[in-house]
Design a protein around this motif. Structure first.
Motif, mmCIF file in Angstrom:
data_model
loop_
_atom_site.group_PDB
_atom_site.id
_atom_site.type_symbol
_atom_site.label_atom_id
_atom_site.label_comp_id
_atom_site.label_asym_id
_atom_site.label_seq_id
_atom_site.Cartn_x
_atom_site.Cartn_y
_atom_site.Cartn_z
ATOM 1 N N ALA A 82 10.007 0.589 1.639
ATOM 2 C CA ALA A 82 9.097 2.034 2.610
ATOM 3 C C ALA A 82 7.821 2.284 2.052
ATOM 4 O O ALA A 82 7.067 2.154 2.400
ATOM 5 N N VAL A 83 8.068 1.341 0.473
ATOM 6 C CA VAL A 83 6.239 1.714 -0.364
ATOM 7 C C VAL A 83 5.672 0.775 0.258
ATOM 8 O O VAL A 83 4.454 0.795 0.122
ATOM 9 N N ARG A 84 6.362 -0.521 1.162
ATOM 10 C CA ARG A 84 5.458 -1.495 1.809
ATOM 11 C C ARG A 84 4.955 -0.728 2.724
ATOM 12 O O ARG A 84 3.506 -1.416 2.950
ATOM 13 N N ASP A 85 5.566 -0.336 3.231
ATOM 14 C CA ASP A 85 5.854 -0.048 5.059
ATOM 15 C C ASP A 85 4.312 0.578 4.960
ATOM 16 O O ASP A 85 3.230 0.850 6.493
ATOM 17 N N THR A 86 4.286 1.825 3.999
ATOM 18 C CA THR A 86 3.584 2.957 3.851
ATOM 19 C C THR A 86 2.666 2.594 3.128
ATOM 20 O O THR A 86 1.742 2.511 4.456
ATOM 21 N N LYS A 87 1.833 1.039 2.793
ATOM 22 C CA LYS A 87 0.871 0.432 2.541
ATOM 23 C C LYS A 87 0.720 0.115 3.916
ATOM 24 O O LYS A 87 -0.937 -0.085 4.138
ATOM 25 N N ARG A 88 1.173 -0.821 4.142
ATOM 26 C CA ARG A 88 0.662 -1.213 5.618
ATOM 27 C C ARG A 88 0.453 -0.533 6.484
ATOM 28 O O ARG A 88 -0.893 -1.108 7.091
ATOM 29 N N LEU A 89 1.029 0.588 6.475
ATOM 30 C CA LEU A 89 -0.406 1.552 7.724
ATOM 31 C C LEU A 89 -1.422 2.300 7.069
ATOM 32 O O LEU A 89 -2.100 1.741 8.298
ATOM 33 N N MET A 90 -1.054 2.646 5.931
ATOM 34 C CA MET A 90 -2.652 2.836 5.518
ATOM 35 C C MET A 90 -3.448 1.870 5.639
ATOM 36 O O MET A 90 -4.349 2.074 5.634
ATOM 37 N N ARG A 132 -3.132 -0.616 7.905
ATOM 38 C CA ARG A 132 -3.130 -1.828 8.851
ATOM 39 C C ARG A 132 -4.692 -1.641 10.014
ATOM 40 O O ARG A 132 -5.502 -2.364 10.263
ATOM 41 N N ALA A 133 -5.543 -0.140 10.038
ATOM 42 C CA ALA A 133 -6.235 -0.137 10.765
ATOM 43 C C ALA A 133 -7.532 -1.074 10.322
ATOM 44 O O ALA A 133 -8.287 -1.488 11.242
ATOM 45 N N ASN A 134 -7.850 -1.514 9.113
ATOM 46 C CA ASN A 134 -9.001 -1.708 8.207
ATOM 47 C C ASN A 134 -8.591 -3.616 8.305
ATOM 48 O O ASN A 134 -9.180 -4.564 7.951
ATOM 49 N N ALA A 135 -7.230 -4.144 8.618
ATOM 50 C CA ALA A 135 -7.352 -5.019 7.538
ATOM 51 C C ALA A 135 -7.724 -6.397 8.973
ATOM 52 O O ALA A 135 -8.266 -7.226 7.475
ATOM 53 N N GLU A 136 -8.156 -6.390 9.424
ATOM 54 C CA GLU A 136 -8.348 -7.208 10.715
ATOM 55 C C GLU A 136 -9.881 -7.499 9.971
ATOM 56 O O GLU A 136 -10.730 -8.333 9.929
ATOM 57 N N LYS A 137 -10.360 -6.347 9.711
ATOM 58 C CA LYS A 137 -12.038 -5.725 9.685
ATOM 59 C C LYS A 137 -12.493 -6.432 8.064
ATOM 60 O O LYS A 137 -13.099 -6.791 8.332
ATOM 61 N N VAL A 138 -11.536 -6.577 7.300
ATOM 62 C CA VAL A 138 -11.673 -6.303 6.077
ATOM 63 C C VAL A 138 -11.933 -7.968 5.901
ATOM 64 O O VAL A 138 -12.758 -8.408 5.320
ATOM 65 N N LEU A 139 -11.202 -8.888 6.848
ATOM 66 C CA LEU A 139 -11.158 -10.131 6.609
ATOM 67 C C LEU A 139 -11.702 -10.808 7.253
ATOM 68 O O LEU A 139 -12.836 -12.204 6.824
ATOM 69 N N GLU A 140 -12.647 -9.915 7.912
ATOM 70 C CA GLU A 140 -14.237 -10.334 8.960
ATOM 71 C C GLU A 140 -14.880 -10.193 7.958
ATOM 72 O O GLU A 140 -15.695 -11.052 7.770
ATOM 73 N N ALA A 141 -15.272 -9.119 6.968
ATOM 74 C CA ALA A 141 -15.844 -8.488 6.827
ATOM 75 C C ALA A 141 -16.475 -9.738 5.154
ATOM 76 O O ALA A 141 -17.503 -10.403 5.404
ATOM 77 N N GLY A 198 -4.747 -8.886 0.763
ATOM 78 C CA GLY A 198 -3.144 -8.462 1.025
ATOM 79 C C GLY A 198 -1.743 -8.625 0.786
ATOM 80 O O GLY A 198 -0.877 -8.420 0.977
ATOM 81 N N CYS A 199 -2.496 -7.827 -0.496
ATOM 82 C CA CYS A 199 -1.373 -7.718 -1.422
ATOM 83 C C CYS A 199 -0.566 -6.359 -0.759
ATOM 84 O O CYS A 199 -0.758 -5.272 -0.739
ATOM 85 N N GLU A 200 1.558 -6.864 -0.710
ATOM 86 C CA GLU A 200 2.015 -5.877 0.466
ATOM 87 C C GLU A 200 2.497 -4.569 -1.035
ATOM 88 O O GLU A 200 2.791 -3.681 -0.461
ATOM 89 N N LYS A 201 2.510 -4.505 -2.270
ATOM 90 C CA LYS A 201 2.729 -4.309 -3.225
ATOM 91 C C LYS A 201 2.507 -3.166 -3.392
ATOM 92 O O LYS A 201 1.026 -3.880 -3.508
ATOM 93 N N PRO A 202 1.875 -2.206 -4.678
ATOM 94 C CA PRO A 202 1.118 -1.002 -4.519
ATOM 95 C C PRO A 202 0.635 -2.031 -6.198
ATOM 96 O O PRO A 202 1.180 -2.422 -6.466
ATOM 97 N N VAL A 203 -1.013 -1.635 -5.848
ATOM 98 C CA VAL A 203 -2.092 -2.249 -7.317
ATOM 99 C C VAL A 203 -2.551 -1.450 -7.813
ATOM 100 O O VAL A 203 -3.396 -0.601 -6.830
#
Length: 254
Positions: free
Chosen positions: A199-207, A209-218, A88-93
């Motif tokens: 802009a960096v945080r928003d771009t990472k969130r968009l990248m 987004r599709a898997n975010a909930e699935k990752v936590l469920e997995a 869930g880190c919003e900043k680039p890692v």
């Protein structure tokens, strides 16, 4: 403590520093890394996070002895708090893989944004050989990234792979000489100082987004099965063989 935390020039560095145990990660180390990630995420002056290890070793994965003595009890356990903090880190890692990366030493890379690998690195996810199952949403992400056949080689068979394999499979950005990987990764992390942070945080969130909930469920589903398997006869045989430095015998299992 075997985790070193430092912030310099906009980059929060998390260094796994337990070379005498091949950077095997304990419960306390997970707690420290999770807290460092949450702190970096909340600190406006931090523009990126760098995760690195020691020369020749990134991480050998879980400290099995510590893990057996203090297994994760629920999703609030340090290991899962670390997983959720990294996912869930919003900043680039950025990851600098300084050598061997085993188990979670490899799966954590799936949640980093830029990954640079030492030319002496070997990576592996040998969960089944320990009588366990994959973790950190790797059972979800790897088939998506590699396709089922290649993911099966890595997760069902536990086949090790090289740094160049990691790049070819899309798990890493580049292979660098061992002495250059940390410096290069740091320079890439520092590039975010010159970019607009929201802009960096928003771009990472968009990248993500599709898997975010699935990752936590997995993570939760894998964690539940992983916990059950820790007390299985297969895992007991695998761990006994590991500590006794012998080959495990699964011939009597079905």
């Amino acid at each position: 403590m075997s985790i070193k935390i430092a912030t310099l020039n906009g980059v929060a560095t998390i260094e796994i520093a337990r070379p005498e145990k091949k950077n095997a990660i304990t419960v306390d180390m997970y707690a420290a890394m999770g807290e460092a990630l949450r702190a970096a995420n909340a600190e406006p002056a931090v523009r990126a996070v760098l995760i690195t290890g020691q020369p020749g070793i990134f991480s050998s994965g879980n400290d099995l002895e510590d893990f057996m003595q203090r297994p994760a009890q629920d999703m609030d356990s340090p290991v899962f708090r670390f997983m959720k903090a990294l996912a869930g880190c919003e900043k680039p890692v950025v990851a600098a893989v300084t050598g061997a990366a085993i188990g979670i030493g490899t799966t954590l890379l799936l949640h980093c944004d830029l990954v640079y690998v030492s030319d002496e690195s070997r990576l592996a996810m040998p969960f089944t050989s320990l009588g366990l199952v994959p973790e950190f949403a790797s059972s979800l992400i790897l088939p998506q990234l590699l396709g089922h056949p290649k993911a099966a080689e890595k997760l069902l068979l536990g086949d090790p792979f090289t740094a160049q394999d990691a790049v070819d499979l899309g798990l890493a950005n580049a292979v660098l000489p061992a002495g250059e990987v940390v410096g290069h990764a740091r320079r890439m992390a520092e590039r975010f100082n010159a970019l607009p942070p929201s802009a960096v945080r928003d771009t990472k969130r968009l990248m993500r987004r599709a898997n975010a909930e699935k990752v936590l469920e997995a993570i939760a589903v894998e964690g539940a099965i992983f916990g059950e398997r820790l007390s299985s006869p297969e895992a007991r045989e695998a761990f006994s063989a590991f500590f006794q430095k012998r080959k495990p015998d699964f011939s009597g299992f079905s």
